[in-house]
Design a protein around this motif. Structure first.
Motif, PDB file in Angstrom:
ATOM      1  N   ARG A 187       0.771  -1.278  -0.059  1.00  0.00           N
ATOM      2  CA  ARG A 187       0.034  -0.005   0.030  1.00  0.00           C
ATOM      3  C   ARG A 187       0.641   1.132   0.007  1.00  0.00           C
ATOM      4  N   SER A 188       2.188   1.233   0.446  1.00  0.00           N
ATOM      5  CA  SER A 188       2.803   2.427   0.113  1.00  0.00           C
ATOM      6  C   SER A 188       2.909   2.718  -1.435  1.00  0.00           C
ATOM      7  N   ASP A 189       2.568   4.014  -1.567  1.00  0.00           N
ATOM      8  CA  ASP A 189       2.648   4.429  -3.171  1.00  0.00           C
ATOM      9  C   ASP A 189       3.828   4.517  -3.702  1.00  0.00           C
ATOM     10  N   ASN A 190       5.091   4.773  -2.829  1.00  0.00           N
ATOM     11  CA  ASN A 190       6.390   5.176  -3.586  1.00  0.00           C
ATOM     12  C   ASN A 190       7.480   4.723  -2.309  1.00  0.00           C
ATOM     13  N   GLY A 191       8.720   4.712  -2.891  1.00  0.00           N
ATOM     14  CA  GLY A 191      10.082   4.455  -2.176  1.00  0.00           C
ATOM     15  C   GLY A 191       9.986   5.305  -0.964  1.00  0.00           C
ATOM     16  N   ALA A 192       9.727   6.740  -1.102  1.00  0.00           N
ATOM     17  CA  ALA A 192       9.731   7.496   0.044  1.00  0.00           C
ATOM     18  C   ALA A 192       8.828   7.329   1.165  1.00  0.00           C
ATOM     19  N   GLU A 193       7.786   6.894   0.919  1.00  0.00           N
ATOM     20  CA  GLU A 193       6.703   6.464   1.904  1.00  0.00           C
ATOM     21  C   GLU A 193       7.152   5.193   2.647  1.00  0.00           C
ATOM     22  N   SER A 194       7.616   4.342   1.815  1.00  0.00           N
ATOM     23  CA  SER A 194       8.276   3.243   2.448  1.00  0.00           C
ATOM     24  C   SER A 194       9.483   3.560   3.603  1.00  0.00           C
ATOM     25  N   ARG A 195      10.165   4.513   2.988  1.00  0.00           N
ATOM     26  CA  ARG A 195      11.324   4.729   3.838  1.00  0.00           C
ATOM     27  C   ARG A 195      11.074   5.475   5.004  1.00  0.00           C
ATOM     28  N   ALA A 196       9.844   6.273   4.731  1.00  0.00           N
ATOM     29  CA  ALA A 196       9.502   6.937   5.943  1.00  0.00           C
ATOM     30  C   ALA A 196       8.752   6.010   7.004  1.00  0.00           C
ATOM     31  N   ARG A 197       8.144   5.027   6.652  1.00  0.00           N
ATOM     32  CA  ARG A 197       7.580   4.015   7.492  1.00  0.00           C
ATOM     33  C   ARG A 197       8.703   3.241   8.228  1.00  0.00           C
ATOM     34  N   ALA A 198       9.900   2.828   7.660  1.00  0.00           N
ATOM     35  CA  ALA A 198      10.716   2.196   8.307  1.00  0.00           C
ATOM     36  C   ALA A 198      11.571   3.135   9.142  1.00  0.00           C
ATOM     37  N   VAL A 199      11.682   4.519   9.035  1.00  0.00           N
ATOM     38  CA  VAL A 199      12.073   5.324   9.845  1.00  0.00           C
ATOM     39  C   VAL A 199      11.012   5.546  11.152  1.00  0.00           C
ATOM     40  N   ILE A 200       9.879   5.524  10.989  1.00  0.00           N
ATOM     41  CA  ILE A 200       8.967   5.633  11.987  1.00  0.00           C
ATOM     42  C   ILE A 200       9.000   4.314  12.765  1.00  0.00           C
ATOM     43  N   GLU A 201       9.296   3.080  12.060  1.00  0.00           N
ATOM     44  CA  GLU A 201       9.303   1.739  12.972  1.00  0.00           C
ATOM     45  C   GLU A 201      10.560   2.085  13.741  1.00  0.00           C
ATOM     46  N   GLU A 202      11.645   2.433  13.236  1.00  0.00           N
ATOM     47  CA  GLU A 202      12.965   2.334  14.058  1.00  0.00           C
ATOM     48  C   GLU A 202      13.051   3.417  15.193  1.00  0.00           C
ATOM     49  N   GLY A 203      11.855   4.635  15.062  1.00  0.00           N
ATOM     50  CA  GLY A 203      11.756   5.534  16.117  1.00  0.00           C
ATOM     51  C   GLY A 203      10.914   4.806  17.396  1.00  0.00           C
ATOM     52  N   GLY A 204      10.263   3.664  17.118  1.00  0.00           N
ATOM     53  CA  GLY A 204       9.625   3.155  17.992  1.00  0.00           C
ATOM     54  C   GLY A 204       8.204   3.778  18.266  1.00  0.00           C
ATOM     55  N   TYR A 205       7.625   4.026  16.972  1.00  0.00           N
ATOM     56  CA  TYR A 205       6.251   4.873  17.373  1.00  0.00           C
ATOM     57  C   TYR A 205       5.412   3.809  17.092  1.00  0.00           C
ATOM     58  N   LEU A 206       4.162   4.031  17.292  1.00  0.00           N
ATOM     59  CA  LEU A 206       2.903   3.115  17.120  1.00  0.00           C
ATOM     60  C   LEU A 206       2.810   3.120  15.298  1.00  0.00           C
ATOM     61  N   PRO A 207       2.745   1.994  15.043  1.00  0.00           N
ATOM     62  CA  PRO A 207       2.655   1.818  13.524  1.00  0.00           C
ATOM     63  C   PRO A 207       1.218   2.450  12.981  1.00  0.00           C
ATOM     64  N   PRO A 208       1.381   3.365  11.778  1.00  0.00           N
ATOM     65  CA  PRO A 208       0.284   4.066  11.356  1.00  0.00           C
ATOM     66  C   PRO A 208      -0.459   3.085  10.439  1.00  0.00           C
ATOM     67  N   GLN A 209      -1.712   3.461  10.064  1.00  0.00           N
ATOM     68  CA  GLN A 209      -2.642   2.643   9.131  1.00  0.00           C
ATOM     69  C   GLN A 209      -1.974   3.518   7.641  1.00  0.00           C
ATOM     70  N   LEU A 210      -2.167   2.539   6.730  1.00  0.00           N
ATOM     71  CA  LEU A 210      -1.735   3.127   5.348  1.00  0.00           C
ATOM     72  C   LEU A 210      -3.003   3.553   4.636  1.00  0.00           C
ATOM     73  N   GLN A 211      -2.852   4.406   3.866  1.00  0.00           N
ATOM     74  CA  GLN A 211      -3.853   4.780   2.878  1.00  0.00           C
ATOM     75  C   GLN A 211      -5.366   4.749   3.335  1.00  0.00           C
ATOM     76  N   TYR A 212      -5.237   5.452   4.792  1.00  0.00           N
ATOM     77  CA  TYR A 212      -6.616   5.445   5.411  1.00  0.00           C
ATOM     78  C   TYR A 212      -7.780   6.424   4.732  1.00  0.00           C
ATOM     79  N   PRO A 213      -8.975   5.983   4.489  1.00  0.00           N
ATOM     80  CA  PRO A 213      -9.846   6.434   3.758  1.00  0.00           C
ATOM     81  C   PRO A 213     -10.536   7.791   4.341  1.00  0.00           C
ATOM     82  N   PHE A 214     -11.020   9.031   3.927  1.00  0.00           N
ATOM     83  CA  PHE A 214     -11.903   9.934   4.170  1.00  0.00           C
ATOM     84  C   PHE A 214     -12.890  10.186   3.220  1.00  0.00           C
TER      85      PHE A 214
END
Length: 319
Positions: A202-229
């Motif tokens: 569901r990551s649209d591009n490499g930058a979003e994937s990389r951001a997820r990795a950085v967020i994970e390594e920061g110990g944050y609560l994992p986000p939901q991806l492509q959340y709809p409104f």
């Protein structure tokens, strides 16, 4: 200055094939060396040449590909591995994994490293038992599964995850196939498990994937991806945000990656995008979003800046 027709034809043929040129004899090597000394050619690997202006237009992935294609004609028995194999697959990949002057080939016998002092080029031989191979882009490389396995254990998590996301985003690749290969250490096992666990198409591009990795390594609560409104302009096509943290009390924090491509190339395009972004943010707040974190690629690279934005928005760390 008159151009040597033979050298021009050699360079033209190589460019058409997407590779570096290979001088056929000592005389042609001397001619190429003189043009390299004058700055007309680049010599990215011993005995390989390419026009300097062509080289400058190539991104790091295509540069590595040009070298690999040329070497595969000189050494048809070589099997390229890791980052030198992934460059031959149609997979989005961080440019950092392709520094100039580095190459990796597979070996069924042992691992080693050779450094060419004159050129400063590093050739690594990677031990790959029971070597699974395939042809990609006309070059013999390790299979996609084995290539991703080696990238996962050799590269930082934030550089390996975009490769895995891209591979499964195209469909048809089973990320769990990485677990078929034996590991030699607990660290390798943990690296492979991290990629298999977190890879997400569901990551649209490499930058979003990389951001997820950085967020994970920061110990944050994992986000939901492509959340709809709800989309007020087109109910059949909901608005989707890159990242969302939804909490039991009903509060929602949204994270949006703002790549420069979104903004356009002119001031008019930039102003239009900023206006649309403000309108979109207002709508998200009307839908119950309490905080919106906008970040760019520099924030991902300098992760402390992204962490500061997440902390200020109230995204919790769970470890």
């Amino acid at each position: 200055m008159n151009k040597d027709t033979q050298i021009e034809e050699l360079l033209d043929a190589a460019e058409r094939q997407g590779r570096c040129a290979i001088p056929a004899d000592a005389n042609m090597r001397r001619k190429c060396a003189r043009r390299f000394a004058s700055g007309e050619l680049v010599n990215p690997y011993p005995l390989l040449y390419i026009r300097a202006d062509v080289w400058e237009r190539l991104n790091p992935t295509k540069r590595k590909r040009a070298i690999v294609r040329a070497l595969s004609t000189i050494h048809p028995t070589w099997v390229f591995a890791a980052e030198s194999a992934i460059c031959m697959f149609d997979i989005e990949q961080p440019y950092e994994i392709h520094p100039d002057g580095e190459l990796t080939i597979a070996s069924p016998a042992r691992s080693s490293t050779y450094v060419c002092i004159k050129h400063g080029f590093v050739k690594r031989t990677l031990y790959v038992p029971d070597m699974p191979t395939t042809m990609s882009g006309g070059v013999q490389v390790t299979s996609l599964a084995r290539t991703l396995f080696d990238c996962a254990r050799l590269l930082p998590f934030e550089l390996a995850l975009p490769l895995a996301d891209s591979a499964i985003r195209g469909g048809g690749f089973d990320i769990t196939s990485l677990t078929q290969f034996p590991v030699s250490s607990l660290d390798d096992a943990n690296r492979i498990n991290a990629i298999v666990t977190h890879a997400d198409p569901r990551s649209d591009n490499g930058a979003e994937s990389r951001a997820r990795a950085v967020i994970e390594e920061g110990g944050y609560l994992p986000p939901q991806l492509q959340y709809p409104f709800p989309n007020p302009n087109n109910p059949d096509f909901p608005l989707r945000v890159d990242f969302a943290w939804v909490f039991p009390d009903g509060s929602i924090i949204v994270g949006e990656y703002d790549g420069m491509a979104k903004y356009g190339a002119t001031w008019t395009e930039v102003n239009t995008h900023v206006s649309m972004q403000c309108e979109r943010d207002d709508h998200l707040r009307a839908c119950g979003v309490t905080k919106i974190v906008h970040f760019n690629f520099d924030d991902i690279i300098h992760r402390e800046r992204l962490y500061r934005k997440l902390d200020e928005a109230g995204v919790p760390r769970i470890r």
